[in-house]
Design an enzyme around this catalytic site. Structure first.
Site, mmCIF file in Angstrom:
data_model
loop_
_atom_site.group_PDB
_atom_site.id
_atom_site.type_symbol
_atom_site.label_atom_id
_atom_site.label_comp_id
_atom_site.label_asym_id
_atom_site.label_seq_id
_atom_site.Cartn_x
_atom_site.Cartn_y
_atom_site.Cartn_z
ATOM 1 N N ASP A 100 0.801 -1.234 0.000
ATOM 2 C CA ASP A 100 0.000 0.000 0.000
ATOM 3 C C ASP A 100 0.836 1.286 0.000
ATOM 4 O O ASP A 100 0.351 2.354 -0.333
ATOM 5 C CB ASP A 100 -0.958 0.024 1.208
ATOM 6 C CG ASP A 100 -0.222 -0.065 2.544
ATOM 7 O OD1 ASP A 100 1.027 -0.096 2.545
ATOM 8 O OD2 ASP A 100 -0.891 -0.106 3.596
ATOM 9 N N HIS A 101 2.124 1.183 0.363
ATOM 10 C CA HIS A 101 2.898 2.411 0.584
ATOM 11 C C HIS A 101 3.625 2.930 -0.655
ATOM 12 O O HIS A 101 4.161 4.031 -0.624
ATOM 13 C CB HIS A 101 3.934 2.184 1.689
ATOM 14 C CG HIS A 101 3.414 2.475 3.063
ATOM 15 N ND1 HIS A 101 2.294 1.880 3.580
ATOM 16 C CD2 HIS A 101 3.862 3.323 4.028
ATOM 17 C CE1 HIS A 101 2.081 2.334 4.813
ATOM 18 N NE2 HIS A 101 3.018 3.210 5.102
ATOM 19 N N ASP A 165 3.704 -0.913 11.232
ATOM 20 C CA ASP A 165 3.237 0.390 10.788
ATOM 21 C C ASP A 165 2.630 1.070 11.999
ATOM 22 O O ASP A 165 1.939 0.429 12.798
ATOM 23 C CB ASP A 165 2.188 0.239 9.690
ATOM 24 C CG ASP A 165 1.830 1.593 9.107
ATOM 25 O OD1 ASP A 165 2.436 1.973 8.090
ATOM 26 O OD2 ASP A 165 0.967 2.295 9.689
ATOM 27 N N ARG A 447 -1.765 12.407 10.161
ATOM 28 C CA ARG A 447 -0.443 12.945 10.493
ATOM 29 C C ARG A 447 -0.181 14.140 9.592
ATOM 30 O O ARG A 447 -0.465 14.080 8.398
ATOM 31 C CB ARG A 447 0.578 11.841 10.238
ATOM 32 C CG ARG A 447 1.903 12.075 10.867
ATOM 33 C CD ARG A 447 2.665 10.778 10.975
ATOM 34 N NE ARG A 447 2.338 10.071 12.208
ATOM 35 C CZ ARG A 447 2.828 8.889 12.539
ATOM 36 N NH1 ARG A 447 3.665 8.270 11.722
ATOM 37 N NH2 ARG A 447 2.500 8.320 13.674
ATOM 38 N N SER A 642 6.687 7.426 13.152
ATOM 39 C CA SER A 642 6.419 6.063 12.680
ATOM 40 C C SER A 642 7.266 5.020 13.380
ATOM 41 O O SER A 642 8.246 5.330 14.046
ATOM 42 C CB SER A 642 6.743 5.954 11.200
ATOM 43 O OG SER A 642 6.352 7.079 10.521
ATOM 44 N N ARG A 644 9.573 3.409 12.330
ATOM 45 C CA ARG A 644 10.490 3.340 11.203
ATOM 46 C C ARG A 644 11.837 2.822 11.650
ATOM 47 O O ARG A 644 12.682 3.582 12.107
ATOM 48 C CB ARG A 644 10.595 4.730 10.581
ATOM 49 C CG ARG A 644 11.078 4.710 9.162
ATOM 50 C CD ARG A 644 10.866 6.055 8.513
ATOM 51 N NE ARG A 644 9.462 6.344 8.330
ATOM 52 C CZ ARG A 644 8.987 7.556 8.015
ATOM 53 N NH1 ARG A 644 9.809 8.566 7.857
ATOM 54 N NH2 ARG A 644 7.712 7.734 7.849
HETATM 55 FE FE1 F3S Z 1 -0.818 4.592 4.898
HETATM 56 FE FE2 F3S Z 1 -1.129 6.991 5.835
HETATM 57 FE FE3 F3S Z 1 -2.236 5.016 6.960
HETATM 58 S S1 F3S Z 1 0.733 6.097 5.157
HETATM 59 S S2 F3S Z 1 -0.989 3.265 6.594
HETATM 60 S S3 F3S Z 1 -2.668 5.704 4.952
HETATM 61 S S4 F3S Z 1 -1.244 6.701 7.942
#
Ligand code: F3S
Length: 770
Positions: A100-101, A165, A447, A642, A644
């Protein structure tokens, strides 16, 4: 209810185990002899050793056995690379990867997805093949955002899930304990190792009254963020309860839990109720709901349980909120934000409104946004601002298309983007403003740190509900309160928008859309995972060096960071995401967003070997090449944001021996500790009393020491031979004028973590033990 109920339709042989949860809760309850919060029941219900584990909220470390693991594609690369290097044949618990990213928003869903598949071919291939080989379910690009897929398929009341995540807590909307972690934690759990978590404190949020009108679930968390601030949830689970809970849909509860990440909370959770039951039934999990009904006692808090802190919110009085810019805890009622913006000089014109993301992309969210859009359309109005929609999953996309919401959102001027993170993670090819141009955007995301969405530090990003985003995009200005202000139709007619409405769930079944899931074969041992040594996206991992056995001497201060230093400052996202699987390449973004206290510049630091100024990664590489180890020095809440792990891996890779800060954000401490990498042992931190940290200097000492550590100092860290839990280390700071200061460094390492430090990393330690 049926005795054996599958955890998900994809894992017919892994069962919901409420009996074990119940047994463990009974054991702990007998030992503690007091009423338990819901958070405690689920967390302690997953203890590795419920009989003997020392349990003290905020103090002891718990060894836990989470039920499952989820990874998004950016973090899964490093996690799978680490898992591969562990040498194990198959993951120990059900696990999934979600693509998804890495999908950049440019023109719209279909084209953007096709391009992403091409650009990221190598990574998707690696993840699909590694998933198949090691028994991990693979959700292909286009399937949707990890947290929405988890809510639809994997979360259920009482389950414990860890996800790589930071918005994993989204699953708390279904009564699950879902915690955002670094890739290395995921590796532990996938390897069958008990996972460590500092026993969380529990913040109770009591909801009374009920939601109505323009006020939405998002406003609950926007308000809570305003009260508790970005640090307020550190080390705690936020547990919602009270009579107001039942007025919130299951997906709305997920929104609230999702954004709990912005206050630094370990996770957030709601008690099992009929809204969750309905959601489970509608998503094909009626059997889990029936079983949850039977075990409902362990899925809600005990009467008279004690919270470490209590916040009360009356939903009857709660007004629509909008938070920002630049930080998610700067809360304003929508009615005030225009006035505040004028005073502060924030641009009033809304350039882009963006709805969707893992926070707010439910059927209900889309319905409510469409109900606002429809009113404008009926009067002949379209959005003044640009407007984008990111559906949370293929199922949501297909269902809102079928039910006409997409058409309304497009007719009002919206572009439906791919089912992916897109602009939320900076995957946005934004063209309407130039870099550096001051402008305002409003999103329904969670965010809004500087430059997160579009890499433009002058963009003022505000977060709010999708319905408010839609209203502001139509009005084209921040100075618009839909509760009181009028819009003007093209014929001159003035009209007010009515409060949004939207069904919680579709009246018909969800439309699943395209099948986007790849299940691993039962035996993947014969399969191969290819990593091309020439690749600039993927690189197999080399183990980190063992501790030499000596104290650390003559460490250079690479950078003394001024002010906020989030994971985005330490390891920027956006274009860098493509190097997530290649430690050396991604390290070229290390701390390039942090402000150097010496000259207030970004990515410009002095190389003390040459006397010249250069970029942070370049100077670090130069030190490393010359055998000079270094430390970075930071401020409060270093590493917020995050999960991260690259923010911890990169400094270690480029030669860091410690990070010395006033306090660490929880998620970064975990990354560093669990990650088995850099700061692991040598992470140093100046601590606020009571906050989790690695190694710290007492505040008053810092004061006495003047500015304590200066950019041209060298530092020695002593006492490592006697490194022990709760025993401070010593830093001897040598100033350039020859004077020396000694600081006491606190740390939060326990025995296990110290063994990781000595081995060089937790992964090294795992190998030593094998
Ligand atoms: Fe993707 Fe934004 Fe959620 S990066 S996982 S939609 S906080």
């Amino acid at each position: 209810a049926k005795a054996n109920v599958a955890m998900s339709r994809y894992e017919p042989a892994s069962f919901v185990n409420y009996k074990k949860l119940q047994t463990n809760v009974d054991i702990v309850q007998q030992r503690l002899n007091r009423p338990l919060t819901l958070s405690e029941k689920i967390v302690y219900g997953h203890l590795d050793d419920p009989h003997n584990q020392e349990i003290d909220r905020g103090r002891t470390y718990l060894r836990l056995r989470p039920d499952r693991v989820a990874m998004q594609d950016a973090t899964a690369q490093m996690a799978m690379l680490q898992f591969i290097s562990s040498g194990l044949p198959k993951v120990a618990v059900p696990s999934t990867i979600h693509c998804d990213h890495l999908i950049e928003a440019q023109t719209g869903g279909v084209k953007d997805l096709a391009r992403a598949k091409e650009v990221n071919h190598e990574v998707y291939n690696f993840l699909a093949s590694a998933g198949a080989k090691y028994g991990v379910g693979f959700w292909k690009p286009g399937s949707g955002i990890i947290h929405q897929i988890i809510l639809e398929n994997y979360a259920y009341p009482g389950v414990m899930l860890i996800g790589t995540d930071s918005h994993t807590p989204n699953g708390g909307g279904l009564g699950a304990i879902c915690i955002g972690v670094g890739g290395a934690d995921a590796v532990d759990v996938m390897a069958g190792i008990a996972w460590e978590l500092k026993c969380p404190q529990v913040i109770g949020v009591k909801l009374t009254g009920s939601l109505s009108g323009w006020t939405s679930p998002k406003d609950v968390i926007l308000k809570v963020a305003g009260i508790l601030t970005v640090k307020g949830g550190t080390g705690a689970i936020v547990e919602y309860h009270g009579p107001g809970v039942d007025s919130i849909s299951c997906t709305g509860m997920a929104t609230i839990c999702n954004m709990g990440a912005e206050i630094g909370a370990t996770t957030s959770v709601f008690p099992y109720n009929h809204r969750m039951r309905t959601y489970l039934q509608k998503t094909g999990r009626g059997e889990i709901a029936a079983l949850a009904d039977e075990f409902s006692d362990i899925l809600v808090a005990d009467k008279d349980c004690q919270y470490d802190q209590l916040v009360e919110i009356n939903l009857d009085e709660l007004k629509p909120h909008i938070n920002g810019p630049f930080t998610p805890d700067l809360a304003h009622p929508v009615s005030d934000v225009g006035k505040t913006a004028k005073e502060k000089g924030w641009p009033l014109e809304v350039k882009v409104g963006l709805i969707g993301s893992c926070t707010n992309s439910s059927y209900e969210d889309m319905g409510r946004a469409a109900s606002v859009a429809k009113q404008a359309l009926d009067k002949g109005l379209k959005c003044k601002a640009q407007f984008t929609v990111t559906p949370g999953s293929e199922q949501i996309r297909a269902t809102i298309e079928r039910d006409g919401y997409s058409k309304i959102l497009e007719d009002v001027g919206g572009v439906v983007l791919a089912n992916a993170c897109g602009p939320c993670i900076g995957q946005w090819d934004r063209r309407d403003v130039k870099k550096g141009e001051k402008n305002t955007i409003v999103t329904s995301y969670n965010r809004n740190f500087t430059a997160r969405n579009d890499a433009n530090p002058a963009t003022h990003a505000f977060v709010t509900s999708p319905e408010i985003v839609t209203a502001l995009a139509i009005a084209g200005t921040l100075n618009f309160n839909p509760e009181t202000d009028f819009l003007t139709a093209p014929n001159g007619e003035k009209f007010k928008l009515k409060p949004p409405t939207g069904d919680e769930l579709p009246s018909r079944d969800f439309d699943p859309g395209q099948d986007t899931y790849q299940h691993p074969p039962s035996d993947g041992t014969g399969l191969k995972v290819d990593v091309n040594p020439q690749s600039n996206r993927l690189q197999l991992l080399e183990p980190f060096d063992k501790w030499s056995g000596n104290d650390l001497e003559d460490l250079r201060v690479l950078i003394k960071v001024k002010g906020k230093c989030t994971t985005d400052h330490i390891s920027a996202a956006g274009p860098w995401l493509k190097f997530r699987g290649h430690l050396d390449n991604i390290s070229n973004n290390m701390l390039i967003g942090a402000v150097n206290s010496e000259n207030d510049a970004i990515n410009k630091i002095k190389n003390h070997l040459t006397g010249e100024y250069g970029g942070v990664p370049d100077v670090a590489r130069h030190y490393k090449a010359n055998g000079v180890s270094w430390v970075a020095v930071g401020d409060d809440n270093y590493g917020e944001g995050s999960s991260r792990e690259h923010a911890a891996l990169e400094p270690r890779h480029l030669g860091a021996r410690a990070i010395i800060v006033k306090s660490f954000a929880r998620i970064h401490v975990l990354c560093n500790l669990m990650i088995k990498c850099i700061d692991l042992a040598e992470n140093v931190c100046v601590e606020n009393k009571g906050k989790t940290s690695l190694i710290s200097v007492h505040r008053n000492q810092l004061k006495e020491a003047g500015s304590a550590i200066l950019p041209d100092d060298t530092i020695a860290i002593r006492g490592l031979k006697d490194f022990a839990p709760g025993k401070p280390l010593t830093a001897v700071v040598k100033h350039s004028d020859g004077s020396e200061e000694t600081l006491e460094l606190n740390h939060s390492f326990n025995e296990t973590q110290i063994s990781w430090f000595k081995a060089g990393s937790a992964l090294n330690r795992m190998k030593e033990l094998q």
